[in-house]
Design a protein around this motif. Sequence first.
Motif, mmCIF file in Angstrom:
data_model
loop_
_atom_site.group_PDB
_atom_site.id
_atom_site.type_symbol
_atom_site.label_atom_id
_atom_site.label_comp_id
_atom_site.label_asym_id
_atom_site.label_seq_id
_atom_site.Cartn_x
_atom_site.Cartn_y
_atom_site.Cartn_z
ATOM 1 N N ALA A 96 -6.954 6.886 -4.244
ATOM 2 C CA ALA A 96 -6.260 7.745 -5.211
ATOM 3 C C ALA A 96 -5.241 8.655 -4.535
ATOM 4 C CB ALA A 96 -7.281 8.556 -6.017
ATOM 5 N N LYS A 97 -5.523 9.028 -3.285
ATOM 6 C CA LYS A 97 -4.572 9.864 -2.536
ATOM 7 C C LYS A 97 -3.229 9.177 -2.346
ATOM 8 C CE LYS A 97 -7.471 12.771 0.455
ATOM 9 N NZ LYS A 97 -8.106 12.814 1.790
ATOM 10 N N THR A 98 -3.238 7.853 -2.355
ATOM 11 C CA THR A 98 -1.991 7.105 -2.116
ATOM 12 C C THR A 98 -1.177 6.911 -3.404
ATOM 13 O OG1 THR A 98 -2.888 4.876 -2.571
ATOM 14 C CG2 THR A 98 -3.217 5.762 -0.343
ATOM 15 N N THR A 99 -1.739 7.324 -4.559
ATOM 16 C CA THR A 99 -1.042 7.096 -5.832
ATOM 17 C C THR A 99 -0.136 8.270 -6.173
ATOM 18 O OG1 THR A 99 -2.720 8.179 -7.217
ATOM 19 C CG2 THR A 99 -3.103 5.861 -6.659
ATOM 20 N N MET A 100 0.634 8.126 -7.254
ATOM 21 C CA MET A 100 1.519 9.203 -7.691
ATOM 22 C C MET A 100 0.746 10.462 -8.089
ATOM 23 S SD MET A 100 2.666 7.707 -11.437
ATOM 24 C CE MET A 100 3.416 9.202 -12.050
#
Lengths: 143, 143
Positions: free
Chosen positions: A49-53
């Motif tokens: 989730a950290k890599t998402t917008m």
Amino acid sequence: MNSVNGYDIEDLKVGMSASFAKTVTEADIVLFAGVSGDVNPAHLNEEYAKTTMFGGRIAHGMLSAGLISAALANKLPGPGTIYLGQTLKFKAPVRAGDTVTATVTVRELVVEKKRVVLDTVCTVCGKVVLEGEATMMCTSAKG
Amino acid sequence: MNSVNGYDIEDLKVGMSASFAKTVTEADIVLFAGVSGDVNPAHLNEEYAKTTMFGGRIAHGMLSAGLISAALANKLPGPGTIYLGQTLKFKAPVRAGDTVTATVTVRELVVEKKRVVLDTVCTVCGKVVLEGEATMMCTSAKG
């Protein structure tokens, strides 16, 4: 009011409003994943989730929709009424720790059909995260 | 496919379909009441629910909607996509013990906006209990 303290269609007026607020916790998100089967990593996997917008895990949109259901079913028009339909536009993410306020407001009455249409909105700190409309069938004092 | 095994917009074709099925249990209904705050007696109070047109407790409509969310988020278009909107028409009650099948089918693609519209339906033993449409934003192989 009907026998279970919900509003009869004759009690309702356009503009009447009610709210239900709840803090969405990590436990809510985990339980919602289990109940719904929605195990999308955006809800459950912080590293992904950290890599998402969104920069981290977010709650299921349908979890906030559940709070609209609560405002309708518990308060306005309340118990004894039947949920016929709902539209939902997901506008912004909700995160664990956010307090979501669901507000429902009577927009239109069709007394002869015992139907009421309500504007439904969820906010976090005043910001709209979810909006749409609900259609309910009410009880009638006339039976 | 994108990096988390969801479909890019370029992978989708009108008519593609996926399903997710789950047996709705009493535990699901109790947990959904706690997560959503929807404690309507139609869901929780058998003595009251017996007096209603449904003749017993029913599951929250938004719980079945959660299964649509699962089919969309887990399968089609799957992880990496963003839920923009949903319409819901509640057609028939779901009871503890019913196995609900949520099926999502691609109806319309707007490739330049990375948007997909899907027909969404929940059935129990082939009978429609919930129907509507979902709008999702997909990833693109073109970035």
